[in-house]
Every structure is written in C-alpha cells, then in structure tokens.
Write a protein that holds these residues in place. Structure first.
Motif, short mmCIF file in Angstrom:
data_model
loop_
_atom_site.label_atom_id
_atom_site.label_comp_id
_atom_site.label_asym_id
_atom_site.label_seq_id
_atom_site.Cartn_x
_atom_site.Cartn_y
_atom_site.Cartn_z
N LYS A 54 -2.83 -7.53 -10.30
CA LYS A 54 -1.41 -7.17 -10.39
C LYS A 54 -1.08 -5.99 -9.49
O LYS A 54 -1.70 -4.94 -9.58
N HIS A 55 -0.09 -6.15 -8.65
CA HIS A 55 0.39 -5.08 -7.79
C HIS A 55 1.30 -4.17 -8.61
O HIS A 55 2.36 -4.59 -9.07
N VAL A 56 0.87 -2.93 -8.79
CA VAL A 56 1.64 -1.97 -9.57
C VAL A 56 2.71 -1.32 -8.71
O VAL A 56 3.81 -1.03 -9.16
N GLY A 57 2.39 -1.06 -7.45
CA GLY A 57 3.30 -0.36 -6.54
C GLY A 57 2.69 0.94 -6.11
O GLY A 57 1.48 1.03 -5.92
N GLY A 58 3.52 1.96 -6.01
CA GLY A 58 3.07 3.27 -5.54
C GLY A 58 2.92 4.27 -6.66
O GLY A 58 2.90 3.93 -7.85
N LYS A 110 -0.79 -7.32 3.03
CA LYS A 110 -0.78 -8.71 2.56
C LYS A 110 -0.81 -8.75 1.03
O LYS A 110 -0.01 -9.46 0.41
N ARG A 111 -1.68 -7.96 0.43
CA ARG A 111 -1.77 -7.93 -1.04
C ARG A 111 -0.50 -7.37 -1.66
O ARG A 111 -0.12 -7.77 -2.75
N ALA A 112 0.14 -6.41 -0.97
CA ALA A 112 1.32 -5.72 -1.51
C ALA A 112 2.62 -6.37 -1.04
O ALA A 112 3.67 -5.74 -1.09
N HIS A 113 2.55 -7.60 -0.58
CA HIS A 113 3.73 -8.37 -0.18
C HIS A 113 4.57 -7.62 0.86
O HIS A 113 5.81 -7.56 0.74
N GLY A 114 3.89 -7.02 1.84
CA GLY A 114 4.59 -6.37 2.95
C GLY A 114 4.77 -4.88 2.83
O GLY A 114 5.16 -4.23 3.80
N SER A 115 4.52 -4.32 1.67
CA SER A 115 4.67 -2.85 1.52
C SER A 115 3.65 -2.16 2.41
O SER A 115 2.47 -2.52 2.43
N HIS A 116 4.11 -1.16 3.15
CA HIS A 116 3.22 -0.52 4.12
C HIS A 116 2.97 0.96 3.83
O HIS A 116 2.18 1.59 4.51
N THR A 117 3.63 1.50 2.82
CA THR A 117 3.42 2.91 2.48
C THR A 117 2.23 3.04 1.52
O THR A 117 1.83 2.07 0.87
N VAL A 118 1.67 4.23 1.48
CA VAL A 118 0.57 4.49 0.55
C VAL A 118 1.02 5.52 -0.47
O VAL A 118 1.92 6.30 -0.19
N PRO A 119 0.45 5.49 -1.64
CA PRO A 119 -0.57 4.55 -2.08
C PRO A 119 0.03 3.21 -2.48
O PRO A 119 1.20 3.11 -2.81
N GLN A 120 -0.81 2.20 -2.44
CA GLN A 120 -0.51 0.90 -3.05
C GLN A 120 -1.59 0.69 -4.09
O GLN A 120 -2.79 0.78 -3.78
N MET A 145 -12.32 -2.63 -19.35
CA MET A 145 -11.46 -1.85 -18.47
C MET A 145 -11.15 -2.67 -17.22
O MET A 145 -12.05 -3.26 -16.63
N ALA A 146 -9.91 -2.70 -16.83
CA ALA A 146 -9.47 -3.46 -15.66
C ALA A 146 -9.98 -2.82 -14.37
O ALA A 146 -10.18 -1.61 -14.31
N ASP A 147 -10.20 -3.65 -13.37
CA ASP A 147 -10.55 -3.15 -12.04
C ASP A 147 -9.30 -2.56 -11.41
O ASP A 147 -8.24 -3.21 -11.39
N VAL A 148 -9.41 -1.35 -10.87
CA VAL A 148 -8.28 -0.69 -10.23
C VAL A 148 -8.64 -0.42 -8.78
O VAL A 148 -9.72 0.09 -8.48
N THR A 149 -7.73 -0.79 -7.89
CA THR A 149 -7.88 -0.52 -6.46
C THR A 149 -6.68 0.27 -6.00
O THR A 149 -5.54 -0.07 -6.34
N ILE A 150 -6.94 1.33 -5.23
CA ILE A 150 -5.86 2.13 -4.69
C ILE A 150 -6.07 2.30 -3.19
O ILE A 150 -7.14 2.73 -2.75
N TYR A 151 -5.09 1.89 -2.43
CA TYR A 151 -5.10 2.05 -0.98
C TYR A 151 -4.47 3.39 -0.65
O TYR A 151 -3.36 3.69 -1.13
N THR A 152 -5.16 4.20 0.14
CA THR A 152 -4.74 5.58 0.39
C THR A 152 -4.91 5.96 1.85
O THR A 152 -5.47 5.21 2.65
#
Length: 85
Positions: A62-66, A46-56, A1-8
């Motif tokens: 791999k950056h999935v987005g929101g 930085k990880r999301a290439h400048g995206s500042h909204t949540v969730p990321q 199973m892949a590691d998943v990180t969610i910024y909230t």
C-alpha cells in the motif's frame, strides 16, 4: 509487522522526519536512497503512481504517500493498525 519501504534522499528533512516517526514506533524499514540512482527513482515513481517527491512510503504493497500523509495516518489512529497487519 508489515514490511515498510521508504524512498528517500540524504538531505531531505521530510525523509528524516518520517523515518523518525517510524523509529519512534519501533518499526524496522527498508530505506531506498534515490538521490543518485535514476533507476531506483524510476522504480519509486512507478510504485507511487508518478509521484516524484521524497519521501514515498509503502506499508506492504500500500502506497501511504509522503511524510505529511504518514503523520496524518498516525494522528487519525490508522497507522498502528496498518503497521501491525
């Protein structure tokens, strides 16, 4: 199973919705609350290439987005293979 990180943030309904989908799929994830932590928010941006909204959301490196991006991957049948990798 892949590691998943969610910024909230605590009060974000999209964050709760994205976490709900991951939980429904039985995926464990690391949640990083950026609501009151400027350093963590900068890390997210930085990880999301400048995206500042949540969730990321990140699956592995791999950056999935929101939230909408996560659901779009699921509807396209692409999320489960990413999570299984």
């Amino acid at each position: 199973m892949a590691d998943v990180t969610i910024y909230t943030t605590m009060m974000c309904p999209y964050c709760h919705r994205a976490k709900g989908l991951l939980q429904k799929k039985g995926v464990s994830f690391t949640e990083v609350d950026v609501g009151m932590d400027a350093d963590k928010r900068q890390e997210m941006m930085k990880r999301a290439h400048g995206s500042h909204t949540v969730p990321q959301i990140f699956i592995g490196d791999k950056h999935v987005g929101g939230c909408d991006d996560l659901y779009a991957l699921d509807h396209a049948g692409k999320l489960d293979p990413m999570l299984a990798a």
